[in-house]
Design a protein around this motif. Sequence first.
Motif, PDB file in Angstrom:
ATOM      1  N   GLU A  78       0.824  -1.209   0.000  1.00 31.20           N
ATOM      2  CA  GLU A  78       0.000   0.000   0.000  1.00 31.20           C
ATOM      3  C   GLU A  78       0.859   1.262   0.000  1.00 31.20           C
ATOM      4  O   GLU A  78       2.016   1.253   0.386  1.00 31.20           O
ATOM      5  N   ALA A  79       0.222   2.362  -0.379  1.00 32.02           N
ATOM      6  CA  ALA A  79       0.858   3.677  -0.326  1.00 32.02           C
ATOM      7  C   ALA A  79      -0.145   4.665   0.252  1.00 32.02           C
ATOM      8  O   ALA A  79      -1.363   4.471   0.125  1.00 32.02           O
ATOM      9  N   PRO A  80       0.326   5.728   0.889  1.00 30.47           N
ATOM     10  CA  PRO A  80      -0.612   6.728   1.414  1.00 30.47           C
ATOM     11  C   PRO A  80      -1.371   7.409   0.285  1.00 30.47           C
ATOM     12  O   PRO A  80      -0.875   7.538  -0.832  1.00 30.47           O
ATOM     13  N   ALA A  81      -2.595   7.843   0.585  1.00 33.21           N
ATOM     14  CA  ALA A  81      -3.427   8.490  -0.426  1.00 33.21           C
ATOM     15  C   ALA A  81      -2.849   9.833  -0.856  1.00 33.21           C
ATOM     16  O   ALA A  81      -3.012  10.251  -1.992  1.00 33.21           O
ATOM     17  N   GLY A  82      -2.178  10.518   0.047  1.00 32.37           N
ATOM     18  CA  GLY A  82      -1.546  11.805  -0.247  1.00 32.37           C
ATOM     19  C   GLY A  82      -0.112  11.803   0.220  1.00 32.37           C
ATOM     20  O   GLY A  82       0.340  10.867   0.887  1.00 32.37           O
ATOM     21  N   GLN A  83       0.612  12.875  -0.105  1.00 35.27           N
ATOM     22  CA  GLN A  83       2.033  12.936   0.220  1.00 35.27           C
ATOM     23  C   GLN A  83       2.368  13.958   1.297  1.00 35.27           C
ATOM     24  O   GLN A  83       3.541  14.169   1.600  1.00 35.27           O
ATOM     25  N   SER A  84       1.362  14.596   1.884  1.00 30.70           N
ATOM     26  CA  SER A  84       1.630  15.563   2.943  1.00 30.70           C
ATOM     27  C   SER A  84       2.096  14.840   4.202  1.00 30.70           C
ATOM     28  O   SER A  84       1.895  13.626   4.352  1.00 30.70           O
ATOM     29  N   TYR A  85       2.689  15.589   5.116  1.00 27.75           N
ATOM     30  CA  TYR A  85       3.148  15.008   6.378  1.00 27.75           C
ATOM     31  C   TYR A  85       1.992  14.333   7.111  1.00 27.75           C
ATOM     32  O   TYR A  85       2.102  13.206   7.591  1.00 27.75           O
ATOM     33  N   ASP A  86       0.832  15.025   7.173  1.00 29.40           N
ATOM     34  CA  ASP A  86      -0.324  14.469   7.866  1.00 29.40           C
ATOM     35  C   ASP A  86      -0.840  13.212   7.171  1.00 29.40           C
ATOM     36  O   ASP A  86      -1.294  12.276   7.836  1.00 29.40           O
ATOM     37  N   ASP A  87      -0.794  13.203   5.833  1.00 27.80           N
ATOM     38  CA  ASP A  87      -1.226  12.011   5.090  1.00 27.80           C
ATOM     39  C   ASP A  87      -0.361  10.812   5.469  1.00 27.80           C
ATOM     40  O   ASP A  87      -0.879   9.708   5.700  1.00 27.80           O
ATOM     41  N   VAL A  88       0.951  11.021   5.502  1.00 26.35           N
ATOM     42  CA  VAL A  88       1.866   9.928   5.796  1.00 26.35           C
ATOM     43  C   VAL A  88       1.695   9.444   7.236  1.00 26.35           C
ATOM     44  O   VAL A  88       1.675   8.231   7.502  1.00 26.35           O
ATOM     45  N   VAL A  89       1.546  10.396   8.181  1.00 25.06           N
ATOM     46  CA  VAL A  89       1.366  10.007   9.585  1.00 25.06           C
ATOM     47  C   VAL A  89       0.087   9.198   9.761  1.00 25.06           C
ATOM     48  O   VAL A  89       0.070   8.160  10.436  1.00 25.06           O
ATOM     49  N   GLY A  90      -1.003   9.650   9.143  1.00 24.70           N
ATOM     50  CA  GLY A  90      -2.259   8.914   9.243  1.00 24.70           C
ATOM     51  C   GLY A  90      -2.152   7.525   8.645  1.00 24.70           C
ATOM     52  O   GLY A  90      -2.675   6.551   9.204  1.00 24.70           O
ATOM     53  N   PHE A  91      -1.470   7.426   7.507  1.00 25.84           N
ATOM     54  CA  PHE A  91      -1.251   6.138   6.850  1.00 25.84           C
ATOM     55  C   PHE A  91      -0.455   5.201   7.748  1.00 25.84           C
ATOM     56  O   PHE A  91      -0.821   4.026   7.939  1.00 25.84           O
ATOM     57  N   LEU A  92       0.628   5.694   8.339  1.00 21.60           N
ATOM     58  CA  LEU A  92       1.458   4.859   9.207  1.00 21.60           C
ATOM     59  C   LEU A  92       0.710   4.423  10.456  1.00 21.60           C
ATOM     60  O   LEU A  92       0.830   3.271  10.897  1.00 21.60           O
ATOM     61  N   ASN A  93      -0.071   5.330  11.029  1.00 26.66           N
ATOM     62  CA  ASN A  93      -0.847   4.957  12.211  1.00 26.66           C
ATOM     63  C   ASN A  93      -1.835   3.837  11.890  1.00 26.66           C
ATOM     64  O   ASN A  93      -2.038   2.918  12.691  1.00 26.66           O
ATOM     65  N   ARG A  94      -2.447   3.902  10.708  1.00 31.38           N
ATOM     66  CA  ARG A  94      -3.379   2.843  10.323  1.00 31.38           C
ATOM     67  C   ARG A  94      -2.657   1.518  10.141  1.00 31.38           C
ATOM     68  O   ARG A  94      -3.097   0.472  10.644  1.00 31.38           O
ATOM     69  N   LEU A  95      -1.529   1.536   9.399  1.00 25.50           N
ATOM     70  CA  LEU A  95      -0.772   0.300   9.202  1.00 25.50           C
ATOM     71  C   LEU A  95      -0.319  -0.286  10.531  1.00 25.50           C
ATOM     72  O   LEU A  95      -0.422  -1.501  10.760  1.00 25.50           O
ATOM     73  N   ASN A  96       0.207   0.572  11.404  1.00 26.20           N
ATOM     74  CA  ASN A  96       0.696   0.089  12.697  1.00 26.20           C
ATOM     75  C   ASN A  96      -0.427  -0.551  13.508  1.00 26.20           C
ATOM     76  O   ASN A  96      -0.257  -1.616  14.120  1.00 26.20           O
ATOM     77  N   GLY A  97      -1.580   0.117  13.531  1.00 25.76           N
ATOM     78  CA  GLY A  97      -2.707  -0.413  14.299  1.00 25.76           C
ATOM     79  C   GLY A  97      -3.210  -1.740  13.763  1.00 25.76           C
ATOM     80  O   GLY A  97      -3.517  -2.663  14.537  1.00 25.76           O
ATOM     81  N   GLU A  98      -3.305  -1.840  12.435  1.00 24.90           N
ATOM     82  CA  GLU A  98      -3.768  -3.097  11.835  1.00 24.90           C
ATOM     83  C   GLU A  98      -2.836  -4.249  12.166  1.00 24.90           C
ATOM     84  O   GLU A  98      -3.273  -5.360  12.494  1.00 24.90           O
ATOM     85  N   TRP A  99      -1.531  -3.989  12.070  1.00 25.45           N
ATOM     86  CA  TRP A  99      -0.566  -5.061  12.336  1.00 25.45           C
ATOM     87  C   TRP A  99      -0.620  -5.504  13.788  1.00 25.45           C
ATOM     88  O   TRP A  99      -0.642  -6.713  14.087  1.00 25.45           O
ATOM     89  N   VAL A 100      -0.640  -4.543  14.700  1.00 24.38           N
ATOM     90  CA  VAL A 100      -0.625  -4.890  16.120  1.00 24.38           C
ATOM     91  C   VAL A 100      -1.863  -5.695  16.491  1.00 24.38           C
ATOM     92  O   VAL A 100      -1.784  -6.677  17.250  1.00 24.38           O
ATOM     93  N   ARG A 101      -3.004  -5.309  15.963  1.00 22.62           N
ATOM     94  CA  ARG A 101      -4.220  -6.072  16.265  1.00 22.62           C
ATOM     95  C   ARG A 101      -4.118  -7.505  15.746  1.00 22.62           C
ATOM     96  O   ARG A 101      -4.488  -8.457  16.437  1.00 22.62           O
ATOM     97  N   ALA A 102      -3.619  -7.663  14.523  1.00 21.58           N
ATOM     98  CA  ALA A 102      -3.484  -9.017  13.972  1.00 21.58           C
ATOM     99  C   ALA A 102      -2.473  -9.844  14.753  1.00 21.58           C
ATOM    100  O   ALA A 102      -2.661 -11.043  14.968  1.00 21.58           O
TER     101      ALA A 102
END
Length: 285
Positions: A72-96
């Motif tokens: 996957e890649a973030p939907a946008g390239q702004s700092y906030d886009d990347v942070v939101g993307f990473l937080n989602r990936l991190n949360g999904e992995w930890v739950r699994a």
Amino acid sequence: MEESSRPAAPIETLQLFPRLDELLLALLRSLAPADWQRPTLARQWTVKDVVAHLLDGNLRTLSMLRDGHFGEAPAGQSYDDVVGFLNRLNGEWVRAARRLSPAVLIELLAQSGAEYSAFLRTLDPWAPAAFSVAWAGESESLNWFHVARDYTEKWHHQQQIREAMGQTAPLMSPELFHPFIATLLRGLPHALRTAAAPTGAVVQVRIGEPGGGTWQVEKAPTHWRLREAAEQPGALLAAEVALAPETAWKLFTKGLSPAEARDQARLRGDEALGTAVLGLVAVMA
């Protein structure tokens, strides 16, 4: 790479990854079953969750940078886009990963950690990195800085586990702590980027011993620049911030808020400049 955050000299961390892994695996193998559920400074994550996140860092790096599989890649390239993307990936992995046993996590960490360190040794330290160190304000970074940033990730997440266990001393040795804090403080010019000061103003940051040191940031006409304190040892300081090592690592990795750290810090001079230093965040998510 922004001139305001360009480092004067590389920080050597590559040789420290195997030692970090050795210390982590020894700690994890000593934990009782209940220890894995202890809360940590990493928001809502337990010890087991932080261990899973460290495993994700190994596997994701090997998949993307060694094997060329970015997924996957973030939907946008702004700092906030990347942070939101990473937080989602991190949360999904930890739950699994909550489905995995501690024994399985340890086994996977041991295997992937060795492969991870071996891959880092293949990188040309002076070549452009696949990912910039955004918290230092860089749009392009060199591999040595990318590696040092990864070192700070592994260091502070292991220290979160150790904080939960009351066993923080091993990572506070000068050998391991100084490269960690020196890398984080490469973000000082970016943290001060909007701080008003006359050209030539110097802000000094002192981190206590063992393993600390003194860093200075100088206001140039268009930006702030990090310099060695020895360049002008008698410089008149616009502000100085002094922090204990135990406060510094938590503050700059979001384990303490700036307000909480303010009560433990010593600030002299311009209060606004000192407050900007306390606002340095050297993690992305």
